[in-house]
Write an enzyme that holds these catalytic residues in place. Structure first.
Site, PDB file in Angstrom:
ATOM      1  N   ASP A 112       1.015  -1.333  -0.132  1.00  0.00           N
ATOM      2  CA  ASP A 112      -0.067  -0.071   0.025  1.00  0.00           C
ATOM      3  C   ASP A 112       0.696   1.174  -0.072  1.00  0.00           C
ATOM      4  O   ASP A 112       0.416   2.495  -0.501  1.00  0.00           O
ATOM      5  CB  ASP A 112      -1.038   0.195   1.327  1.00  0.00           C
ATOM      6  CG  ASP A 112      -1.954  -1.070   1.457  1.00  0.00           C
ATOM      7  OD1 ASP A 112      -1.919  -1.869   0.397  1.00  0.00           O
ATOM      8  OD2 ASP A 112      -2.606  -1.164   2.251  1.00  0.00           O
ATOM      9  N   ASP A 200      -2.782   5.517  -3.068  1.00  0.00           N
ATOM     10  CA  ASP A 200      -2.234   4.436  -2.319  1.00  0.00           C
ATOM     11  C   ASP A 200      -1.325   3.823  -3.378  1.00  0.00           C
ATOM     12  O   ASP A 200      -1.865   3.595  -4.372  1.00  0.00           O
ATOM     13  CB  ASP A 200      -3.127   3.507  -1.665  1.00  0.00           C
ATOM     14  CG  ASP A 200      -3.540   4.304  -0.229  1.00  0.00           C
ATOM     15  OD1 ASP A 200      -3.417   5.169  -0.015  1.00  0.00           O
ATOM     16  OD2 ASP A 200      -4.409   3.215   0.578  1.00  0.00           O
ATOM     17  N   HIS A 249      -7.664  -0.197  -3.719  1.00  0.00           N
ATOM     18  CA  HIS A 249      -6.435  -1.181  -4.028  1.00  0.00           C
ATOM     19  C   HIS A 249      -6.861  -1.930  -5.200  1.00  0.00           C
ATOM     20  O   HIS A 249      -7.862  -2.568  -5.108  1.00  0.00           O
ATOM     21  CB  HIS A 249      -5.883  -1.754  -2.694  1.00  0.00           C
ATOM     22  CG  HIS A 249      -5.520  -0.701  -1.740  1.00  0.00           C
ATOM     23  ND1 HIS A 249      -5.602  -1.327  -0.443  1.00  0.00           N
ATOM     24  CD2 HIS A 249      -5.257   0.568  -1.834  1.00  0.00           C
ATOM     25  CE1 HIS A 249      -5.072  -0.190   0.321  1.00  0.00           C
ATOM     26  NE2 HIS A 249      -5.133   0.679  -0.805  1.00  0.00           N
ATOM     27  N   ASP A 251      -5.604  -4.732  -6.383  1.00  0.00           N
ATOM     28  CA  ASP A 251      -4.990  -6.091  -6.578  1.00  0.00           C
ATOM     29  C   ASP A 251      -5.943  -7.155  -5.899  1.00  0.00           C
ATOM     30  O   ASP A 251      -5.555  -8.448  -5.886  1.00  0.00           O
ATOM     31  CB  ASP A 251      -3.526  -6.328  -5.878  1.00  0.00           C
ATOM     32  CG  ASP A 251      -3.592  -5.553  -4.546  1.00  0.00           C
ATOM     33  OD1 ASP A 251      -4.426  -4.974  -3.827  1.00  0.00           O
ATOM     34  OD2 ASP A 251      -2.433  -5.742  -4.072  1.00  0.00           O
ATOM     35  N   CYS A 355      -0.506  -7.877  -1.513  1.00  0.00           N
ATOM     36  CA  CYS A 355      -0.597  -7.004  -0.681  1.00  0.00           C
ATOM     37  C   CYS A 355       0.598  -7.010   0.479  1.00  0.00           C
ATOM     38  O   CYS A 355       1.276  -5.935   0.785  1.00  0.00           O
ATOM     39  CB  CYS A 355      -1.842  -7.036   0.265  1.00  0.00           C
ATOM     40  SG  CYS A 355      -3.521  -6.740  -0.588  1.00  0.00           S
TER      41      CYS A 355
END
Ligand code: GLY
Length: 373
Positions: A112, A200, A249, A251, A355
């Site tokens: 992140d 991020d 995010h 992913d 992550c």
């Protein structure tokens, strides 16, 4: 220059070239932070975490660390160098001239905070007040890489002010409802405003010369424009995924496995108009397999789609969480060797296998995978 385990080199241009050096996060001292505008919008409306804050239960921290240490050992056994962050005291409040919040978050997940593009590692602005100082956990590593690799560029994006002007007030309600959230996501009305650049690092995917960036809760258009100006030799593409009521995010939504192949979350499909550059250049976007679980583990921010949050070790080898049997089967059908890794009990600390890592070195250079503009 060839890779050698004894010499630090920062070099990573994409998500799939052979991985040689990586950072793996830690669960140590991780806190559930007090409410703040970005969290109010993100914590799912039916979550067991609503209204809670303070240090996470020690036994869950110990279990998280056991799994993260196990993942680090597995990578090391495959010859990959692993570094770890240095946790700070996350019970300390964050106070700046612009805001105050009662505690910090943790040093999971590194993905992140740190964006590696070639020889550069860039500390993201971040968009949560509780994560404002998280970069400090990585500074000992950044200092070391700076001393050991003469090509390493250590960069930090401008720290944001994160005043109330950064957040849309209509998101600051416990009961919005999924239908309205999906409409807002489709309209690109997210919790963050365009007050200042915010991003991020986990909203960015690297495809050589091209960076694909999710516009959502944690990254705004000014953040994407900042990245465009910061990386003038790259093409920066904004994408969004209207099926995600909590878009933070990229992913657990869009996962490149190798040149020409991307998994896409079937509930959060990339809109038609944004697929063109992939299709024109012969890339296939396939639906990811269903998660093996109906709900996330306790005290977890993420969705069950961490199933597709995999770590690619090279274009034929991928780490998949051990209980995610459908995702593993799909990888097998796609011709990938699957390495099962137990991590589910660490999901609550902020994410899955992609992550919980940040690239330092992958083989290869900056290729153009999208020559047909
Ligand atoms: N964006 C992370 C998730 O799907 O939970």
């Amino acid at each position: 220059m060839e890779w050698s385990a004894g010499r630090t080199q920062v070099n990573s241009w994409n998500e799939w070239d052979p991985l040689r050096h990586v950072i793996v996060g830690r669960a140590t001292d991780c806190h559930i932070p007090p409410n703040e505008p970005a969290l109010e919008a993100k914590v799912p409306e039916d979550s067991d975490m609503r209204g809670m804050w303070g240090k996470r239960p020690q036994e869950s921290i110990d279990r998280g660390n056991e799994l993260l240490d196990g993942f680090a050992a597995l990578l090391e056994a495959r010859g990959i160098r692993v570094d770890r962050p240095d946790p700070i005291d996350f019970s300390q409040p964050v106070t700046t001239p612009d805001f105050h919040t009662g505690s910090q978050f943790g040093c999971m997940p590194p993905r992140d905070v740190l964006l590696t593009v070639g020889h550069e590692m860039l500390e993201a602005t971040m968009s949560y007040r509780c994560r404002w100082f998280e970069y400090l956990c990585y500074r000992p590593l950044m200092q070391r890489y700076f001393e050991e690799d003469p090509r390493f560029r250590h960069e930090a994006a401008p720290k944001p002010r994160l005043t109330d002007a950064d957040y849309h007030k209509d998101y600051l309600s416990e009961k919005i409802g999924v239908e309205k959230r999906l409409q807002w996501a489709a309209d690109k009305h997210f919790v963050t405003t365009e007050e200042e650049p915010l991003f991020d690092a986990a909203d960015v995917l690297r495809f050589g010369r091209d960076l694909v960036v999710q516009h959502g809760f944690t990254t705004n258009q000014k953040g994407i424009e900042w990245l465009r100006r910061h990386f003038p030799d790259h093409r920066v593409h904004a994408v969004n995924f209207p099926g995600d009521p909590y878009p933070i995010h990229i992913d657990a939504t869009f996962t490149p496995l190798r040149p020409g192949l991307i998994l896409n979350n079937p509930q959060r499909r990339l809109p038609e108009g944004q697929r063109e550059m992939f299709h024109r250049n012969g890339w296939e976007i396939v639906d990811a397999a269903q998660p093996a679980h109906n709900s996330p583990p306790p005290l977890c921010y993420s969705s069950t789609w961490l199933s597709m949050n995999v770590l690619v070790l090279d274009p034929k080898t991928v780490c998949v969480e051990k209980s995610e049997v459908y995702q593993a089967e799909q990888m097998d059908r796609l011709g990938m060797e699957v390495i099962p890794v137990e991590l589910r009990d660490a999901y609550a600390f902020g994410g899955g296998l992609h992550c919980c890592t940040a690239d330092v070195y992958r083989e290869g250079g900056c290729e153009d995978y999208f020559p047909k503009a």
